[in-house]
Design an enzyme around this catalytic site. Sequence first.
Site, PDB file in Angstrom:
ATOM      1  N   ASN A 133      81.724 135.233  76.563  1.00 19.08           N
ATOM      2  CA  ASN A 133      82.546 134.120  77.059  1.00 19.08           C
ATOM      3  C   ASN A 133      82.870 134.283  78.542  1.00 19.08           C
ATOM      4  OD1 ASN A 133      82.783 133.124  74.403  1.00 19.08           O
ATOM      5  ND2 ASN A 133      84.503 134.486  74.012  1.00 19.08           N
ATOM      6  N   HIS A 182      90.867 126.081  66.442  1.00 19.64           N
ATOM      7  CA  HIS A 182      90.690 127.537  66.373  1.00 19.64           C
ATOM      8  C   HIS A 182      91.627 128.172  65.347  1.00 19.64           C
ATOM      9  CE1 HIS A 182      90.856 131.695  68.097  1.00 19.64           C
ATOM     10  NE2 HIS A 182      89.598 131.425  68.405  1.00 19.64           N
ATOM     11  N   GLU A 232      91.975 120.818  70.968  1.00 16.92           N
ATOM     12  CA  GLU A 232      91.309 121.611  71.999  1.00 16.92           C
ATOM     13  C   GLU A 232      90.536 120.663  72.897  1.00 16.92           C
ATOM     14  OE1 GLU A 232      88.984 124.717  70.034  1.00 16.92           O
ATOM     15  OE2 GLU A 232      90.652 125.094  68.678  1.00 16.92           O
ATOM     16  N   SER A 270      85.276 125.583  70.033  1.00 13.43           N
ATOM     17  CA  SER A 270      84.632 126.879  70.252  1.00 13.43           C
ATOM     18  C   SER A 270      83.369 127.123  69.429  1.00 13.43           C
ATOM     19  CB  SER A 270      85.632 128.004  70.033  1.00 13.43           C
ATOM     20  OG  SER A 270      86.267 127.873  68.794  1.00 13.43           O
ATOM     21  N   ASP A 321      94.674 123.124  73.797  1.00 16.47           N
ATOM     22  CA  ASP A 321      94.081 124.444  74.037  1.00 16.47           C
ATOM     23  C   ASP A 321      92.807 124.240  74.857  1.00 16.47           C
ATOM     24  OD1 ASP A 321      92.613 126.804  73.864  1.00 16.47           O
ATOM     25  OD2 ASP A 321      93.282 127.263  71.836  1.00 16.47           O
ATOM     26  N   HIS A 333      88.082 127.055  76.475  1.00 12.54           N
ATOM     27  CA  HIS A 333      86.671 127.079  76.870  1.00 12.54           C
ATOM     28  C   HIS A 333      86.341 126.133  78.011  1.00 12.54           C
ATOM     29  CE1 HIS A 333      85.369 129.741  73.695  1.00 12.54           C
ATOM     30  NE2 HIS A 333      86.176 129.087  72.890  1.00 12.54           N
ATOM     31  N   LYS A 391      88.147 134.527  78.905  1.00 13.52           N
ATOM     32  CA  LYS A 391      86.882 133.793  78.954  1.00 13.52           C
ATOM     33  C   LYS A 391      86.464 133.617  80.415  1.00 13.52           C
ATOM     34  CE  LYS A 391      87.554 132.558  74.307  1.00 13.52           C
ATOM     35  NZ  LYS A 391      88.549 131.972  73.416  1.00 13.52           N
TER      36      LYS A 391
HETATM   37  C1  LIG Z   1      89.276 132.510  72.294  1.00 13.78           C
HETATM   38  C2  LIG Z   1      90.195 131.448  71.851  1.00 13.78           C
HETATM   39  C3  LIG Z   1      91.534 131.729  71.599  1.00 13.78           C
HETATM   40  C4  LIG Z   1      92.061 133.133  71.572  1.00 13.78           C
HETATM   41  O1  LIG Z   1      92.252 133.643  72.844  1.00 13.78           O
HETATM   42  P1  LIG Z   1      92.326 135.217  73.057  1.00 13.78           P
HETATM   43  O2  LIG Z   1      92.960 135.346  74.379  1.00 13.78           O
HETATM   44  O3  LIG Z   1      90.926 135.716  72.991  1.00 13.78           O
HETATM   45  O4  LIG Z   1      93.160 135.779  71.954  1.00 13.78           O
HETATM   46  C5  LIG Z   1      92.369 130.672  71.333  1.00 13.78           C
HETATM   47  N1  LIG Z   1      91.909 129.408  71.267  1.00 13.78           N
HETATM   48  C6  LIG Z   1      90.614 129.119  71.449  1.00 13.78           C
HETATM   49  C7  LIG Z   1      90.152 127.708  71.350  1.00 13.78           C
HETATM   50  C8  LIG Z   1      89.709 130.125  71.732  1.00 13.78           C
HETATM   51  O5  LIG Z   1      88.424 129.855  71.884  1.00 13.78           O
END
Ligand SMILES: *Cc1c(COP(=O)(O)O)cnc(C)c1O
Length: 390
Positions: free
Chosen positions: A51, A137, A182, A186, A211, A214, A242
């Site tokens: 990522n 997620h 989101e 993901s 969220d 990505h 990421k």
């Molecule tokens: C990776 C991810 C998370 C978690 O984040 P971390 O900092 O790795 O714990 C939360 N939401 C989404 C959509 C993700 O892809």
Amino acid sequence: MADRSKHAFIEQALAQRKQDNQFRELSPVHPTEKHAVVKQDGRELINFCSNDYLGLSGHSLLKERSRSYIQQYEAGSTASRLVCGSLTIHHQVEEKIASFLYRESALLFNSGFQANSTLIATLTDRHSLVLADKKCHNSLLQGALLSRATFKRFRHNDVDHLQRLLEQAADQDYNRILIVTETVFSMDGDRTAVARIAELSDKFKALLFVDDAHAVGVWGERGRGLAANIPNVDILLGTCGKAFGTFGAYVACSRKMKEYLINFCPGFIYTTALPPSVVGALDAAVSLIPQLDDRRQALHRKIEFLRHELIELGFNTGNSTTQIIPVIIGDEKETLALSKWLMEHEILASAIRPPTVAPKRSRIRLTLTAGHTQTHLTKLLQVLKSWKNA
Ligand SMILES: *Cc1c(COP(=O)(O)O)cnc(C)c1O
């Protein structure tokens, strides 16, 4: 109690996983000098799972500032933020993130998982309603389950379905409604119509939690992600593991919201503050990201190229339009076989199976990063083609 070992349930669950071809194992990888290439069991593999979208984890500025912050502020933050772990560097980076994302303020969290699994319960109670996209997620799902609110999911990216649920809720006496979605999903790499959802949240006076894990760094003007320019997103969450190339997460929000979270969010309050090494790398990443338009454009071109070629070869990439490109196979065994085939040909790509995705939707999930070269992509396509023809 039956006369059985107290560990019998563990053995049984693991055996079931194996039988279903869903067993998961860890295998260590080592970074190499080359971008997007890792070593595993002594072999060099082209990495299509990372990522680290902008390749910042290896950037000299991140490493330098990380070292310099350790020199100045030690290796640990020694306590939670509200006790004595709130260093000036936490405050500085929060201000930078806030201004980058056009918000009054920002608040750091130790990880996206930690933030998501605790924020929803902080914003709702048992008289509230949470409406989340079906494909959100797992961390958001955990968060919704932890809250005592009524929890409903709307069909993936189906804004009309969300609207119907909001209309139904209007007659009920919920004290509050929270919409959760989101920007880039993901496992599918598709995008949400955030602006439309924001309009609905406005119309129905619902809180909106987005969220952007990505998208930030990769999409949007100067890498601001896909929701920074939508002012009525109340909780704009991003993760720093990421595109930021390091670790941690943030919520960008209003000043009042930040005060509320500092006072009421257990995932912020009851945990040790991020260590200076991480804050240093993060600070450097926040400064760099707006300047990386060239890297972003090059990445966007690679995304278009790879997706186009995969479709030409007859692969199903679903609704992906981003750096996350699923190659949807369906059957679990076949997906594992393809993953193995890729591995035999020096390509690391993860097989994603239920329960992470729906049954019969198993896939190879490819992620593209700034480090991939045309040679890497050509090799990937050749290997996939040979699997098709084998
Ligand atoms: C990776 C991810 C998370 C978690 O984040 P971390 O900092 O790795 O714990 C939360 N939401 C989404 C959509 C993700 O892809």
